[in-house]
Design a protein around this motif. Structure first.
Motif, PDB file in Angstrom:
ATOM      1  N   TRP A 113       0.762  -1.503   0.056  1.00 40.68           N
ATOM      2  CA  TRP A 113      -0.242   0.053   0.160  1.00 40.68           C
ATOM      3  C   TRP A 113       1.158   0.712   0.087  1.00 40.68           C
ATOM      4  CZ3 TRP A 113       1.009   3.061   4.496  1.00 40.68           C
ATOM      5  CH2 TRP A 113       2.126   2.809   5.508  1.00 40.68           C
ATOM      6  N   ARG A 114       0.770   2.467  -0.561  1.00 41.52           N
ATOM      7  CA  ARG A 114       1.337   3.751  -0.430  1.00 41.52           C
ATOM      8  C   ARG A 114       0.235   5.095   0.104  1.00 41.52           C
ATOM      9  NH1 ARG A 114       2.297   5.354  -6.286  1.00 41.52           N
ATOM     10  NH2 ARG A 114       0.015   5.551  -6.961  1.00 41.52           N
ATOM     11  N   PRO A 115       0.293   6.013   1.194  1.00 43.20           N
ATOM     12  CA  PRO A 115      -0.206   7.523   1.301  1.00 43.20           C
ATOM     13  C   PRO A 115      -0.907   7.306   0.272  1.00 43.20           C
ATOM     14  CG  PRO A 115       1.708   6.929   2.315  1.00 43.20           C
ATOM     15  CD  PRO A 115       2.276   6.281   1.078  1.00 43.20           C
ATOM     16  N   VAL A 116      -2.441   7.845   0.575  1.00 49.57           N
ATOM     17  CA  VAL A 116      -2.569   8.598  -0.401  1.00 49.57           C
ATOM     18  C   VAL A 116      -3.174   9.882   0.009  1.00 49.57           C
ATOM     19  CG1 VAL A 116      -4.748   9.053  -1.514  1.00 49.57           C
ATOM     20  CG2 VAL A 116      -3.732   7.424  -1.402  1.00 49.57           C
ATOM     21  N   GLY A 117      -2.300  11.410  -0.710  1.00 52.95           N
ATOM     22  CA  GLY A 117      -2.247  13.246  -0.118  1.00 52.95           C
ATOM     23  C   GLY A 117      -3.212  13.254  -0.632  1.00 52.95           C
ATOM     24  N   SER A 118      -3.938  14.873  -0.726  1.00 54.39           N
ATOM     25  CA  SER A 118      -4.841  15.397  -0.688  1.00 54.39           C
ATOM     26  C   SER A 118      -4.843  15.506  -2.455  1.00 54.39           C
ATOM     27  CB  SER A 118      -4.536  16.585  -0.542  1.00 54.39           C
ATOM     28  OG  SER A 118      -3.656  17.377  -1.321  1.00 54.39           O
ATOM     29  N   MET A 119      -6.146  15.868  -3.209  1.00 51.33           N
ATOM     30  CA  MET A 119      -6.368  16.094  -4.401  1.00 51.33           C
ATOM     31  C   MET A 119      -5.386  16.497  -4.825  1.00 51.33           C
ATOM     32  SD  MET A 119      -8.520  15.320  -7.097  1.00 51.33           S
ATOM     33  CE  MET A 119      -9.257  14.431  -6.203  1.00 51.33           C
ATOM     34  N   ARG A 120      -4.903  18.203  -4.373  1.00 48.77           N
ATOM     35  CA  ARG A 120      -3.509  18.356  -5.027  1.00 48.77           C
ATOM     36  C   ARG A 120      -1.919  17.795  -4.857  1.00 48.77           C
ATOM     37  NH1 ARG A 120      -0.756  24.078  -2.610  1.00 48.77           N
ATOM     38  NH2 ARG A 120       0.912  24.394  -4.211  1.00 48.77           N
ATOM     39  N   PHE A 127       1.100  14.737 -12.699  1.00 51.32           N
ATOM     40  CA  PHE A 127       2.194  15.155 -13.628  1.00 51.32           C
ATOM     41  C   PHE A 127       3.950  15.371 -12.895  1.00 51.32           C
ATOM     42  CE2 PHE A 127      -2.072  17.282 -14.260  1.00 51.32           C
ATOM     43  CZ  PHE A 127      -2.215  17.109 -15.727  1.00 51.32           C
ATOM     44  N   LEU A 128       3.574  15.937 -12.225  1.00 49.79           N
ATOM     45  CA  LEU A 128       5.606  15.452 -11.586  1.00 49.79           C
ATOM     46  C   LEU A 128       6.374  14.763 -11.286  1.00 49.79           C
ATOM     47  CD1 LEU A 128       5.391  19.392 -10.248  1.00 49.79           C
ATOM     48  CD2 LEU A 128       5.739  18.480 -12.312  1.00 49.79           C
ATOM     49  N   GLY A 129       5.333  13.615 -10.205  1.00 44.71           N
ATOM     50  CA  GLY A 129       5.886  12.751 -10.780  1.00 44.71           C
ATOM     51  C   GLY A 129       6.104  12.743  -8.606  1.00 44.71           C
ATOM     52  N   GLY A 130       6.180  11.761  -8.109  1.00 42.39           N
ATOM     53  CA  GLY A 130       6.616  11.614  -6.818  1.00 42.39           C
ATOM     54  C   GLY A 130       5.705  11.331  -5.472  1.00 42.39           C
ATOM     55  N   GLY A 131       5.082  12.127  -5.103  1.00 40.21           N
ATOM     56  CA  GLY A 131       3.405  11.575  -3.965  1.00 40.21           C
ATOM     57  C   GLY A 131       3.900  12.292  -2.215  1.00 40.21           C
ATOM     58  N   PRO A 132       3.896  11.315  -1.669  1.00 40.80           N
ATOM     59  CA  PRO A 132       3.673  11.558  -0.148  1.00 40.80           C
ATOM     60  C   PRO A 132       4.699  10.134   0.138  1.00 40.80           C
ATOM     61  CG  PRO A 132       1.208  11.368  -1.116  1.00 40.80           C
ATOM     62  CD  PRO A 132       2.375  11.233  -1.974  1.00 40.80           C
ATOM     63  N   GLN A 133       5.293  10.171   0.691  1.00 34.91           N
ATOM     64  CA  GLN A 133       6.110   8.981   1.429  1.00 34.91           C
ATOM     65  C   GLN A 133       5.710   9.326   3.376  1.00 34.91           C
ATOM     66  OE1 GLN A 133      10.125   9.136   0.134  1.00 34.91           O
ATOM     67  NE2 GLN A 133       9.628   9.473  -1.660  1.00 34.91           N
ATOM     68  N   LEU A 134       6.072   7.853   3.634  1.00 35.96           N
ATOM     69  CA  LEU A 134       6.360   8.064   5.165  1.00 35.96           C
ATOM     70  C   LEU A 134       7.521   8.508   6.077  1.00 35.96           C
ATOM     71  CD1 LEU A 134       5.284   3.934   5.721  1.00 35.96           C
ATOM     72  CD2 LEU A 134       3.835   6.870   5.915  1.00 35.96           C
ATOM     73  N   ARG A 146      -0.363   4.203  11.653  1.00 40.76           N
ATOM     74  CA  ARG A 146      -1.330   2.915  10.406  1.00 40.76           C
ATOM     75  C   ARG A 146      -2.951   3.343  10.411  1.00 40.76           C
ATOM     76  NH1 ARG A 146       1.432  -1.746  10.542  1.00 40.76           N
ATOM     77  NH2 ARG A 146      -0.448  -2.529  10.758  1.00 40.76           N
ATOM     78  N   PHE A 147      -3.308   3.982  11.906  1.00 38.53           N
ATOM     79  CA  PHE A 147      -4.742   3.988  10.989  1.00 38.53           C
ATOM     80  C   PHE A 147      -4.897   5.420  10.792  1.00 38.53           C
ATOM     81  CE2 PHE A 147      -3.643   5.133  15.930  1.00 38.53           C
ATOM     82  CZ  PHE A 147      -4.934   5.784  15.609  1.00 38.53           C
ATOM     83  N   ARG A 148      -4.415   5.659  11.341  1.00 44.30           N
ATOM     84  CA  ARG A 148      -4.504   7.335  10.775  1.00 44.30           C
ATOM     85  C   ARG A 148      -4.210   7.699   9.480  1.00 44.30           C
ATOM     86  NH1 ARG A 148      -1.575  10.714  15.742  1.00 44.30           N
ATOM     87  NH2 ARG A 148      -3.036   9.461  17.608  1.00 44.30           N
ATOM     88  N   LEU A 149      -3.302   7.319   8.927  1.00 50.63           N
ATOM     89  CA  LEU A 149      -3.527   6.589   7.121  1.00 50.63           C
ATOM     90  C   LEU A 149      -4.597   6.846   6.047  1.00 50.63           C
ATOM     91  CD1 LEU A 149       0.200   5.511   7.572  1.00 50.63           C
ATOM     92  CD2 LEU A 149      -0.279   7.940   7.160  1.00 50.63           C
ATOM     93  N   GLN A 150      -4.246   8.132   5.297  1.00 54.83           N
ATOM     94  CA  GLN A 150      -5.361   7.341   4.562  1.00 54.83           C
ATOM     95  C   GLN A 150      -4.576   6.990   2.499  1.00 54.83           C
ATOM     96  OE1 GLN A 150      -7.078  11.248   2.920  1.00 54.83           O
ATOM     97  NE2 GLN A 150      -8.905   9.829   2.738  1.00 54.83           N
TER      98      GLN A 150
END
Length: 175
Positions: A113-120, A127-134, A146-150
């Motif tokens: 699984w991986r974290p999902v950030g906001s719509m932005r 478009f740019l790659g990357g994304g939220p990380q722990l 971990r239960f707090r993560l989307q």
């Protein structure tokens, strides 16, 4: 002391959204466990399958522990990364699973699984790659926050592990 040998391999990964992926792995055990031989962490090569959606790694795992009890039984944690054509790496999934407590050969499928950030964040990631990380990868196998993560599900990492237990009955350790 009781001994645990873990011998096997990280075989492959499937169901990830794109090719050119690799895996960083580590084995975490409690305070009563000591590594006699072998590596507690490592990294596979990058596989870029052309005709199949399965990345094959066949990366070896061979570690020998000694312990006085079963508390803190080892677990393997994984981080799967995607490498783009410019050599940039982004996280594609986190996962962990417990090493089996019974001796023998085991086929293990570790769902990631991986974290999902906001719509932005999602638009920027598209478009740019990357994304939220722990911030702390320990969250993967500790589970305190971990239960707090989307999150969203990603692919599956396939492993084949052989577990050998030695001297458990001699030292009064029960599984």
């Amino acid at each position: 002391m009781a001994e645990v040998h873990i011998i096997g391999q990280i075989v492959s990964a499937s169901q990830f959204p794109s090719h050119s992926i690799f895996c960083k792995w580590g084995i975490h055990a409690g305070g009563g466990w000591k590594v006699v031989e072998g590596l507690k962490e490592g990294q596979t090569h990058v596989d870029n399958p052309q005709y199949d959606n399965i990345a094959y790694w066949c990366h070896p795992i061979d570690i020998h522990f000694v312990t006085k009890g079963i508390q803190g039984w080892p677990k393997i944690h994984l981080q799967v990364y995607h490498q783009d054509r410019h050599g940039r790496c982004e996280i594609y999934g986190y996962g962990y699973c417990h090493i089996p407590t019974s001796p023998g050969n085991h086929s293990i499928n570790c769902v990631t699984w991986r974290p999902v950030g906001s719509m932005r964040d999602q638009i920027t990631q598209f478009f740019l790659g990357g994304g939220p990380q722990l911030k702390s990868p320990d969250v993967v196998y500790c589970g305190n926050d971990r239960f707090r993560l989307q999150t969203e599900t990603m692919g599956v990492v396939h492993m084949e592990l052989g577990v050998i237990l030695r001297n458990f009955d001699k030292f009064g350790v029960e599984c």
